[in-house]
Enzyme design. Structure first.
Site, PDB file in Angstrom:
ATOM      1  N   LYS A  66      -4.823  25.657  31.525  1.00  0.00           N
ATOM      2  CA  LYS A  66      -4.339  25.950  30.170  1.00  0.00           C
ATOM      3  C   LYS A  66      -4.977  27.256  29.680  1.00  0.00           C
ATOM      4  CE  LYS A  66      -3.703  23.165  25.993  1.00  0.00           C
ATOM      5  NZ  LYS A  66      -4.295  22.013  25.297  1.00  0.00           N
TER       6      LYS A  66
HETATM    7  C1  E4P Z   1      -2.369  20.834  22.649  1.00  0.00           C
HETATM    8  O1  E4P Z   1      -2.403  20.913  23.850  1.00  0.00           O
HETATM    9  C2  E4P Z   1      -3.531  20.724  21.778  1.00  0.00           C
HETATM   10  O2  E4P Z   1      -4.553  20.086  22.495  1.00  0.00           O
HETATM   11  C3  E4P Z   1      -3.305  19.856  20.570  1.00  0.00           C
HETATM   12  O3  E4P Z   1      -2.025  19.308  20.533  1.00  0.00           O
HETATM   13  C4  E4P Z   1      -3.783  20.429  19.286  1.00  0.00           C
HETATM   14  O4  E4P Z   1      -3.545  19.485  18.269  1.00  0.00           O
HETATM   15  P1  E4P Z   1      -4.247  19.546  16.841  1.00  0.00           P
HETATM   16  O5  E4P Z   1      -3.537  20.557  16.005  1.00  0.00           O
HETATM   17  O6  E4P Z   1      -4.073  18.155  16.302  1.00  0.00           O
HETATM   18  O7  E4P Z   1      -5.690  19.905  17.081  1.00  0.00           O
END
Ligand code: E4P
Length: 217
Positions: free
Chosen positions: A87
């Site tokens: 990622k």
């Molecule tokens: C995506 O891969 C992120 O880990 C995640 O969805 C972020 O979510 P949040 O806005 O609730 O922190």
């Protein structure tokens, strides 16, 4: 549409996996920190533990922000298991790193996507997934699902094979609306997945069936 769980909590990952509808896991540095994971060895071991539970795609996020460091970290993360997806944040060096990994056959998920333009660049660089953060867009007084809809239209018109991974999901309705808008995947907290199962009329109907079944069993 595929379901990923958005957590680094092993108990929640197991619970979602046991439902039989889980296709993958996404994590991020904040979610790892929440579980108290500290140090490179502990991070590796935690990702390995997640890969041992879920056979689908497991996103492991780099913490570096320069090209050289990102490719070093991503190359290492990719050796943990064959289902690891590296990622990478949507920044200039991140785009270059996505291209590097695409050329090497290592799959990537471009994270922190907040506009269609960012999604187009990530797809051009060869990202396998783009992660638009719809909940955070909603928090900024805009409709996050509209972005999913826009990216889905663009990817379809342009023939991009990059999958749209709707992220920052906050509730069950987000999941339904993302499915409607053309997301390929939703990555969700466990509560939002379980929330999809709930309806008061189901509970009332089941209570009545149980009561009536006593009349003939
Ligand atoms: C995506 O891969 C992120 O880990 C995640 O969805 C972020 O979510 P949040 O806005 O609730 O922190």
């Amino acid at each position: 549409m595929k379901f990923f769980i958005d957590t680094a909590n092993l108990a929640q990952i197991k619970e979602a996996n046991d439902l039989g509808i889980l296709d993958g896991v996404t994590t991020n540095p904040s979610l790892m920190a929440k579980e108290g994971i500290k140090g490179a060895a502990a991070v590796r071991a935690h990702y390995k533990a997640i890969c041992d539970i879920v056979k689908g795609d497991i996103s492991a996020e780099v913490t570096a922000t320069t090209y050289d460091e990102m490719i070093k970290e991503g190359d290492d993360l990719a050796t943990i298991a064959s289902n690891i997806v590296v990622k990478i944040p949507m920044i200039k060096d991140g785009v270059k790193a996505i291209k590097y990994f695409a050329d090497k056959g290592i799959r990537t998920n471009c994270t922190l996507i907040f506009s269609a333009g960012q999604a187009i660049v990530a797809a051009k660089a060869g990202a396998n997934f783009v992660s638009p953060f719809i909940g955070r867009i909603d928090d900024s007084n805009w409709d996050g699902v509209q972005l999913i809809d826009q990216i889905a239209q663009i990817f379809s018109i342009q023939g991009f094979s990059t999958e749209i991974l709707a992220a920052s999901i906050r509730n069950p309705l987000h999941i339904v609306r993302c499915a409607e808008a053309g997301a390929d995947i939703c990555t969700c907290p466990l509560d939002s997945i379980l929330g999809l199962l709930k309806h008061p009329l189901t509970d009332i109907g089941l209570a009545k069936f149980i009561e009536d079944s006593k009349k003939f069993i």
